[in-house]
Scaffold this motif. Structure first.
Motif, PDB file in Angstrom:
ATOM      1  N   ALA A 182       0.835  -1.202   0.000  1.00  0.00           N
ATOM      2  CA  ALA A 182       0.000   0.000   0.000  1.00  0.00           C
ATOM      3  C   ALA A 182       0.871   1.254   0.000  1.00  0.00           C
ATOM      4  O   ALA A 182       0.571   2.243  -0.665  1.00  0.00           O
ATOM      5  CB  ALA A 182      -0.930  -0.005   1.209  1.00  0.00           C
ATOM      6  N   LEU A 183       1.986   1.183   0.709  1.00  0.00           N
ATOM      7  CA  LEU A 183       2.867   2.347   0.817  1.00  0.00           C
ATOM      8  C   LEU A 183       3.782   2.511  -0.397  1.00  0.00           C
ATOM      9  O   LEU A 183       3.955   3.608  -0.911  1.00  0.00           O
ATOM     10  CB  LEU A 183       3.726   2.219   2.089  1.00  0.00           C
ATOM     11  N   ASN A 184       4.334   1.406  -0.855  1.00  0.00           N
ATOM     12  CA  ASN A 184       5.376   1.504  -1.885  1.00  0.00           C
ATOM     13  C   ASN A 184       4.949   1.066  -3.273  1.00  0.00           C
ATOM     14  O   ASN A 184       5.727   1.181  -4.223  1.00  0.00           O
ATOM     15  CB  ASN A 184       6.587   0.681  -1.454  1.00  0.00           C
ATOM     16  N   GLY A 185       3.734   0.545  -3.401  1.00  0.00           N
ATOM     17  CA  GLY A 185       3.280   0.122  -4.718  1.00  0.00           C
ATOM     18  C   GLY A 185       2.592  -1.228  -4.669  1.00  0.00           C
ATOM     19  O   GLY A 185       3.252  -2.253  -4.643  1.00  0.00           O
ATOM     20  N   PRO A 186       1.254  -1.221  -4.638  1.00  0.00           N
ATOM     21  CA  PRO A 186       0.513  -2.468  -4.665  1.00  0.00           C
ATOM     22  C   PRO A 186       0.131  -2.861  -6.094  1.00  0.00           C
ATOM     23  O   PRO A 186       0.343  -2.087  -7.025  1.00  0.00           O
ATOM     24  CB  PRO A 186      -0.753  -2.128  -3.874  1.00  0.00           C
ATOM     25  N   SER A 187      -0.423  -4.056  -6.218  1.00  0.00           N
ATOM     26  CA  SER A 187      -1.082  -4.448  -7.456  1.00  0.00           C
ATOM     27  C   SER A 187      -2.548  -4.026  -7.280  1.00  0.00           C
ATOM     28  O   SER A 187      -3.164  -4.326  -6.263  1.00  0.00           O
ATOM     29  CB  SER A 187      -0.966  -5.956  -7.644  1.00  0.00           C
TER      30      SER A 187
END
Ligand code: 2AM
Length: 480
Positions: A136-141
């Motif tokens: 969620a913080l660094n890049g989710p799918s």
């Protein structure tokens, strides 16, 4: 209050807070609102320097802070809380505004909410978000459903904050209308269950049949991770198995209680598959395996049941067996994905979603728990033939399973002989053998159904439905 925020996030627990920070770090102005204002203040106090936040204390103030069309991301607990928040905000919004639910909602709830809000002129985007707190913080799918218009307004932002695959492509795409995003996220989680179960079985076989210690198995997984099994789950498995418990000095895996938990999306996948008539046996076995592990009393009461005597393998035989397990694990994994993609295709057809299966595989390459090098092969398979009846019928997968099948069978046999339960491996192999069978014993099943219930049967040589007068004069009648 000036209307300046690109997006608003409400529900600022860890997932919501981290997504809000992710948007802000990517240059968006983010309005914040939480039922309990202390959480909003804490977020701004701790992370306010990461980007532009507009902290608000009332729903009205929050909505007023958003640029139009307003984009409002709801990150509260799935279920009643989501409905409560929607009821609270919908009356404050105007035609064309977008409410996004990034929680783990059931796709049927998403379909209902989308319908209700559409009637009020609002867009509702139920979106799957995978990758946990870190993602969620660094890049989710990101797997959003909803209308095409909502994707136009939201898509670039979601692509920006999403994980990027190795080739730089964003791991976010418009999945399809209404509940499509949450449906695909659900199946993603079902596949995740199956992946984890297969890895657990491979570990168990290496331990109990090959006789390897956890540290040695960690090495095997590390090696596998440099090949076609390269994936996040294999990588962390190697790390877990190499880990020593600080308190006892024992392998960490040996001090963890062997009862697995589940949150429910795996169960939803199987329940939905039953409704759609899709055989996801590998995912179902994974869900049941967790369930069985949790029945401590039942297991305790059964501990004295007879099993085979262990037959230790030589060092050489153990090494050869480990290679066979890699083949079995890979082939079983192909089956899990075959089943999962069948379910997505069936959902897409039933609900008229027009889901692009190859795109789904491609946005799972980064950010999410099942990210794996292997997903490129699924995308390639669907790019080659979008109407592929089954992943197993793709030429490359067919060649790979053909090359694996002898070892796959040997591993399942060894497991059965050794008394090691491999419900995932054996369900996958049974599915493979059932699919390729010239004739299935379902013929007998149909005959039985006609015998006891006059359910009729169809014939191989003539059209129509037939019924046989069982026990009478046995004359065949065309019931159609
Ligand atoms: P809270 O901080 O006021 O408890 C996860 O529980 C997040 O969802 C929290 O930010 C929580 O707000 C919020 N939340 C849960 N239920 C809610 C509801 N019925 N209305 C508004 N927010 C809710």
């Amino acid at each position: 209050m000036s209307t300046q925020a690109d997006i608003g996030v409400t529900g600022l627990a860890v997932m919501g807070g981290n997504l809000a920070r992710n948007f802000a770090r990517n240059g968006y102005t983010v309005a914040l609102y939480n039922r309990t204002a202390a959480r909003t203040r804490a977020l701004v106090d701790e992370h306010g320097d990461e980007g532009a936040f507009v902290a608000t204390e009332t729903p009205e103030e929050f909505v007023a802070a958003l640029k139009r069309p307003r984009r409002l991301l709801v990150m509260v607990k799935a279920g009643e809380a989501t409905d409560a928040v929607i009821r609270q905000f919908a009356p404050l919004l105007e035609e064309g505004d977008v409410i996004i639910d990034g929680g783990n909602a059931h796709f049927e709830d998403t379909r209902r909410r989308e319908r209700e809000l559409r009637e009020q002129g609002l867009h509702f985007v139920g979106t799957g978000v995978s990758g946990g707190e870190e993602g969620a913080l660094n890049g989710p799918s990101i797997m959003p459903g909803g209308s095409k218009e909502s994707w136009q307004s939201l898509g670039p932002m979601l692509e920006k904050i999403s994980a990027k695959a190795e080739d730089g492509a964003p791991c976010a795409t418009h999945i399809g209308p209404d509940g499509a995003g949450h449906f695909v996220k659900m199946v993603h989680n079902g596949i995740e269950y199956a992946d984890m179960q297969l890895i657990a079985e491979a570990y168990d076989l290496l331990r109990r049949v090959a006789g390897y210690e956890p540290a040695r198995i960690a090495e095997v997984f590390r090696t596998w991770n440099t090949g076609r099994l390269d994936s996040y789950l294999i990588e962390i498995t190697a790390q877990v198995l190499a880990h020593t418990d600080a308190a006892t000095g024992r392998p960490f895996v040996d001090v963890v209680l062997d009862q697995a938990e589940q949150k429910g999306t795996g169960r939803w996948t199987v329940q939905t598959a039953l409704d759609l008539g899709v055989p996801v046996s590998g995912i179902a076995e994974a869900v049941f395996a967790r369930s069985l592990s949790g029945h401590a009393d039942l297991r305790e009461a059964s501990r004295e049941l007879a099993g085979p005597r262990p037959t230790p393998l030589s060092e050489e035989a153990a090494a050869a067996f480990a290679d066979q397990v890699e083949q079995a694990l890979y082939a079983s994994k192909v089956v899990s994905y075959t089943q999962g993609f069948h379910q997505i295709a069936a959902g897409s057809q039933t609900y008229d979603w027009d889901v692009d299966l190859g795109r789904v595989a491609s946005i799972w390459r980064g950010g999410c728990i099942i990210r794996a090098a292997f997903l490129d092969r699924i995308t390639a398979a669907y790019d080659k033939d979008p109407a592929l009846p089954s992943l197993l019928s793709d030429e490359r997968f067919a060649e790979e399973t053909a090359a694996a099948q002898d070892d796959w069978r040997a591993v399942v046999s060894a497991a059965v002989q050794g008394g090691v339960p491999v419900p995932g491996f054996s369900a996958a192999l049974a599915y493979y053998d059932a699919l390729r069978a010239e004739r299935l014993p379902a013929a007998l099943t149909q005959a039985q159904r006609d015998f006891f219930g006059a359910h009729t049967y169809r014939r191989t040589d003539r059209d129509g439905a037939f019924h046989t007068q069982w026990g009478g004069d046995r004359s065949e009648a065309d019931a159609g």
